[in-house]
Design an enzyme around this catalytic site. Structure first.
Site, PDB file in Angstrom:
ATOM      1  N   ALA A 244      -2.350   8.690   8.559  1.00 30.52           N
ATOM      2  CA  ALA A 244      -3.059   7.894   9.554  1.00 30.52           C
ATOM      3  C   ALA A 244      -3.574   6.641   8.856  1.00 30.52           C
ATOM      4  CB  ALA A 244      -4.222   8.692  10.133  1.00 30.52           C
ATOM      5  N   LYS A 245      -3.980   5.675   9.681  1.00 25.95           N
ATOM      6  CA  LYS A 245      -4.407   4.401   9.081  1.00 25.95           C
ATOM      7  C   LYS A 245      -5.632   4.574   8.186  1.00 25.95           C
ATOM      8  CE  LYS A 245      -1.892   1.128  11.769  1.00 25.95           C
ATOM      9  NZ  LYS A 245      -1.664   0.396  12.986  1.00 25.95           N
TER      10      LYS A 245
END
Ligand code: GLU
Length: 283
Positions: A244-245
């Site tokens: 995920a970011k």
């Protein structure tokens, strides 16, 4: 052949984005085709210019070169509005006043391939009530999926290496095409842009496989061509979960800062060789 990489500038790119970009870039170069960039910056509240610049810098660091200027979704709002008008004129969209909480509270909202299926609360509102509420209440625009599917009939797309896949847009219910806070949803903007840009091969993460049900339907409704698709496995971190970011350690910026060689990383990714601890998995 024309492929694309379409980052949303809402955070730093990570190894998963690099994998996707490298595959799309390589497919185009191997076929003497074109590789283009689209910036999915339609979400004005979350998109940031510094992420646009950082994403492009990351791609340069990987040794990827793209053709032409990156396309900005924020510059294409007129086209999205025109497409929505077309569907509205055909009676295929309706205004919806429900909040997320309203939908979550509805007992009849089953889960679909991409989240809760909208229970249809606003689909058949009396015309007078709809008109009155539209003047004062924030609303989004939803596709009347059952009607839409009736007009197109059965649909399929070609998943590279796997043959034909049957699209199941009905399972998604009445999806949002234009949001209260954004003039087009991801589905509408992405489908229109891919056609406008002349994308022939969509190479992207398997997390977007289910979305293709909807994209294929929108292509049929709007008379757009259907590209070939290739949904690739996702890069997972040491915990086995997709990146995920917020996974800073896997961000391209931190790999670069740690002295990793960009083009060597790109070559490794292309050969499905990932840094220690990372793996490729189908969701
Ligand atoms: N902007 C989307 C994302 O970052 C990708 C859209 C697509 O490849 O269709 O998830």
């Amino acid at each position: 052949m024309l492929t694309r990489f379409a980052p949303s500038p809402t955070g730093d790119l990570h190894l998963g984005h690099a994998y996707s970009a490298v595959l799309a870039h390589d497919a185009a170069r191997a076929a003497n085709g074109r590789f283009v960039i689209r910036i999915d910056d339609i979400d004005g509240s979350r998109s940031r210019e510094d992420y646009v610049a950082a994403s492009l810098a990351d791609l340069v660091w990987l040794g990827l070169a793209w053709d032409g200027e990156p396309v900005r979704q924020s510059a294409r709002l007129g086209d999205y509005a025109t497409a929505l008008d077309t569907l509205r004129a055909r009676g295929l969209v309706y205004s919806c006043f429900c909040t997320r909480a309203d939908i979550a509270a509805s007992l009849s909202a089953p889960h679909g391939p991409s989240g809760p299926v909208y229970p249809g609360t606003c689909r058949d509102l009396p015309a007078a009530e709809r008109e009155r509420r539209m003047a004062t209440e924030p609303h989004c625009w939803r596709l009347d999926m059952a009607r839409a599917v009736l007009t197109t009939g059965a649909l399929a797309w070609e998943e590279q290496g796997q043959g034909e896949r049957v699209a199941d847009p009905l399972a998604h219910g009445d999806i949002v095409l234009a949001r209260k806070d954004a003039p087009a949803s991801y589905h509408l903007a992405s489908t229109l842009d891919d056609a406008m840009m002349g994308v022939t091969h969509i190479i992207r993460g398997a997390d977007l496989l289910a979305s293709t049900d909807v994209h294929r339907l929108l292509q049929a409704l709007l008379g757009l061509p259907t590209p070939l698709y290739r949904h690739h496995p996702l890069v997972c971190g040491p915990d086995g979960k997709r990146l995920a970011k917020r996974d800073a350690a896997a961000s391209l910026a931190s790999l670069r800062a740690a002295g990793v060689d960009g083009p060597a990383l790109a070559a490794d990714l292309l050969a499905a060789r990932l840094p220690t601890g990372y793996s490729l998995r189908m969701p």
